[in-house]
Structures are given as structure tokens and as C-alpha cells.
Design a protein around this motif. Structure first.
Motif, mmCIF file in Angstrom:
data_model
loop_
_atom_site.group_PDB
_atom_site.id
_atom_site.type_symbol
_atom_site.label_atom_id
_atom_site.label_comp_id
_atom_site.label_asym_id
_atom_site.label_seq_id
_atom_site.Cartn_x
_atom_site.Cartn_y
_atom_site.Cartn_z
ATOM 1 N N CYS A 78 -38.988 5.788 4.595
ATOM 2 C CA CYS A 78 -38.218 6.513 5.615
ATOM 3 C C CYS A 78 -36.778 6.738 5.168
ATOM 4 O O CYS A 78 -36.175 7.770 5.502
ATOM 5 N N ALA A 81 -37.000 9.624 2.841
ATOM 6 C CA ALA A 81 -37.151 10.856 3.630
ATOM 7 C C ALA A 81 -35.820 11.276 4.238
ATOM 8 O O ALA A 81 -35.532 12.478 4.349
ATOM 9 N N THR A 82 -34.993 10.302 4.627
ATOM 10 C CA THR A 82 -33.660 10.616 5.153
ATOM 11 C C THR A 82 -32.837 11.341 4.104
ATOM 12 O O THR A 82 -32.169 12.340 4.402
ATOM 13 N N LEU A 85 -34.179 14.913 3.714
ATOM 14 C CA LEU A 85 -33.752 15.762 4.829
ATOM 15 C C LEU A 85 -32.278 16.121 4.722
ATOM 16 O O LEU A 85 -31.878 17.253 5.005
ATOM 17 N N ASP A 86 -31.482 15.168 4.326
ATOM 18 C CA ASP A 86 -30.029 15.381 4.269
ATOM 19 C C ASP A 86 -29.649 16.407 3.219
ATOM 20 O O ASP A 86 -28.601 17.046 3.319
ATOM 21 N N VAL A 94 -36.919 17.455 13.539
ATOM 22 C CA VAL A 94 -37.921 16.660 12.834
ATOM 23 C C VAL A 94 -38.581 15.685 13.800
ATOM 24 O O VAL A 94 -37.896 14.997 14.563
ATOM 25 N N ASP A 100 -46.064 8.097 9.545
ATOM 26 C CA ASP A 100 -44.699 7.573 9.647
ATOM 27 C C ASP A 100 -44.603 6.373 10.579
ATOM 28 O O ASP A 100 -43.577 5.676 10.592
ATOM 29 N N PRO A 111 -38.818 6.135 11.758
ATOM 30 C CA PRO A 111 -38.308 7.466 12.104
ATOM 31 C C PRO A 111 -36.935 7.461 12.774
ATOM 32 O O PRO A 111 -36.256 8.491 12.791
ATOM 33 N N TRP A 114 -33.954 8.876 10.953
ATOM 34 C CA TRP A 114 -33.759 10.323 10.818
ATOM 35 C C TRP A 114 -32.908 10.918 11.937
ATOM 36 O O TRP A 114 -32.721 12.140 12.003
ATOM 37 N N ARG A 115 -32.401 10.070 12.799
ATOM 38 C CA ARG A 115 -31.658 10.559 13.975
ATOM 39 C C ARG A 115 -30.534 11.524 13.595
ATOM 40 O O ARG A 115 -30.345 12.557 14.254
ATOM 41 N N VAL A 117 -30.197 13.313 10.888
ATOM 42 C CA VAL A 117 -30.586 14.410 9.989
ATOM 43 C C VAL A 117 -31.640 15.302 10.647
ATOM 44 O O VAL A 117 -32.447 15.930 9.962
ATOM 45 N N GLY A 119 -33.676 14.212 13.431
ATOM 46 C CA GLY A 119 -34.748 13.497 14.108
ATOM 47 C C GLY A 119 -34.475 13.240 15.577
ATOM 48 O O GLY A 119 -33.454 13.663 16.136
#
Length: 307
Positions: A78, A81-82, A85-86, A94, A100, A111, A114-115, A117, A119
Motif C-alpha cells: 500500500c 501504491a501511494t 499514485l503520487d 481511488v 487491498d 487503503p 491513500w487518503r 493521493v 483515496g
């Protein structure tokens, strides 16, 4: 004001770090075996890179990413993935998928990372992104499930909050786009992978109103409707699936163009697919019209409506 959305899903970013011993669980072990002997040969970094280049070249105002960014849902995955995404230059919404949230674990270490970026603010609050006259509203159907199952469910709190957002954005005259990982329609995936509590979710969407629903999970580019309605339900292939003899399941994305014409939303979905030559091509184009709600500020009382 028009809007162009890039809908992609199930990128299954490369599994580069083996989970620590404390992160192992039976379901993760099973999924790890599947990854090592099967899925790592299907989900390819080169295919995902080609899809992202194509999205960048075609232009989009926002990305709608409908889950399964990881394979085992570990904290390290995760975090990776951050970072992915960034690096994306486009605003994004997202939501997580079943991979996930494979086992019961802290949202903040999954998850929740991801807030910032694109989420969800937290596990019970839908993600919201306004893009021109379009409103992206995403809920999580990602919940832990037993081994050999990949079913999902949207919590009652999320459904209520989603419905309120749909009503509010409808009053503002926006084109409302719902995002969910599991397809909200029977028959699109095996029953062991299906959305539980389907009726309550679809009833909320019908009652509050929406112009379309986007989903992932099935790894197929399908078009259907919310049951007992004309609300389109749009699926997409995995963004990292290797190309093969058929374009049906090859890596791809949906370019969704939205504009208002008179009192209707004119929506065009161009499905793009990766061919063996390494290039993405138009696979299918679908056009549909949805009636546009007038914003409250645009509604003027007539003499007959004035008491």
C-alpha cells in the motif's frame, strides 16, 4: 462544462517485497502461491506502463481508479501504491478492491494510506471529487473474505452517505458517477466473488439517482445497467493484463467523455485495449444519453407554483 474521465482498475502493481512473518495469513499464502505461479505472468509492468502512457496522451481531467492496486494488501504494498499514485499528474479518485483488504488489518496501514493521493477520507466515508460538471463518488466494497472467496459488501453507513452525496450533487445539476469495485449486477462474476447486499446498494442508487456506475473486479469491459433502471453500469479490463490473441481481456481503460447538450448528458465511452504490438487501440465505442437534472438555482418558480 464538459469533463473527460479515465477509468482504470485492477493494476495489481508488482509484488516486490515479501511480507514479514507477522503479516502472513492463510489467505495471503494462497494468494502468494497464485501470484508466483500464475498471476505474475499475467499482470505485467510493461502493460500497465503502456496504458498509463496512452491515458496521458489521450488527455483526461481526472482518473477514476476502481481498486485492486495491490496483490496481498500488505502495508508495504500500500505504501508502494501511494508512491505510484503520487506520481500521477492527473487528479484522481481511488477506492480499494478485495486484494487491498485481503485480511482483517488496520485501515490506516492499508487503503487509509491513500487518503492524501485521492483515496477515501476513512473507511466509512465515500471519496468525492468534482471535475467540471461531473461528480465522482466512490465507495468501498472491499472487505476481508474467507480463502477462495473474493466477495464484497458496502456498509450501511457508506450507502447512506453515498445516497446523500448523490442527492446533493443532483440538486447542483452535476453528472453523478458512482465508483465501486465489485459489479453491482448479478452474473458478471462468479457467486464467490459477487457483491453481497446487492439489493440495498442498487436501491439506494436508483432512489437517489446517478448517471452511471463504474466498477472493476471482473477484468472485463462490460456494459449493463443497475437492475430495474436505465442507469449504466460500466466495467473495465485490468490495467496490467498482458496482451494476447484477443483484445477482450487485454490491458485497457475507458475514456469517458461527458458534456451537456440542451437538457441531456451526452456520454461517450471509448474502450481502449493493448495489442501485441505494444500499442493501445480503440476496441469499442458506446454512446448513451442520460437526462440532466436542473440545478436548484436554475429553477425559477412559475405563477402557478407560487402559493
Amino acid at each position: 462544462m464538459s469533463a473527460v474521465l479515465a477509468h482504470l482498475s485492477d493494476p495489481h502493481l508488482p509484488l516486490e517485497i515479501v511480507p514479514s512473518r507477522r503479516e502472513w495469513a492463510i489467505k495471503r499464502i494462497i494468494s502468494m502461491i497464485s501470484w508466483r505461479f500464475n498471476r505474475r505472468h499475467i499482470h505485467r509492468t510493461r502493460a500497465l506502463a503502456a496504458v498509463m502512457r496512452d491515458i496521458d496522451a489521450c488527455g483526461a481531467d481526472a482518473l477514476a481508479i476502481t481498486g485492486d492496486l495491490t496483490n496481498l494488501g500488505t502495508r508495504e504494498e500500500c505504501i508502494a501504491a501511494t508512491r505510484w499514485l503520487d506520481r500521477l499528474p492527473t487528479p484522481r479518485a481511488v477506492i480499494p478492491g478485495n486484494h487491498d483488504t485481503m485480511i482483517r488489518a488496520s485501515w490506516a496501514d492499508g487503503p487509509g494510506l491513500w487518503r492524501d493521493v485521492g483515496g477515501m477520507p476513512d473507511e466509512e466515508t465515500p471519496v468525492f471529487l468534482r471535475v467540471g460538471d461531473a461528480a465522482l463518488i466512490g465507495v468501498s466494497s472491499a472487505v476481508p473474505s474467507p480463502p477462495f472467496f473474493a466477495s464484497g459488501r458496502v456498509s450501511d453507513i457508506q450507502i447512506d452517505r453515498m445516497a446523500e452525496l448523490l442527492r446533493r450533487t443532483g440538486e447542483q445539476g452535476l453528472c453523478r458517477v458512482v465508483m465501486i469495485h465489485h459489479p453491482p449486477r448479478k452474473g458478471l462474476v462468479l457467486w464467490s466473488k459477487a457483491l453481497r447486499g446487492l439489493d440495498r446498494f442498487t436501491e439506494a442508487v436508483r432512489s437517489a439517482g446517478a448517471e452511471m456506475v463504474l466498477h472493476g473486479h471482473s477484468h472485463q469491459g462490460t456494459f449493463s445497467t443497475i437492475p430495474d433502471s436505465e442507469i449504466p453500469v460500466i466495467g473495465v479490463t485490468s490495467a496490467s493484463h498482458r496482451p494476447g490473441h484477443s483484445l477482450k481481456r487485454a490491458a485497457g481503460w475507458n475514456r469517458i467523455s461527458i458534456h451537456k447538450e440542451d437538457r441531456d448528458w451526452q456520454i461517450t465511452v471509448e474502450s481502449r485495449r493493448l495489442a501485441p504490438d505494444g500499442q493501445l487501440h480503440d476496441f469499442r465505442t458506446t454512446r448513451f444519453t442520460r437526462p440532466a437534472l436542473r440545478a436548484e438555482a436554475d429553477i425559477r418558480p412559475t405563477k402557478e407554483s407560487v402559493l
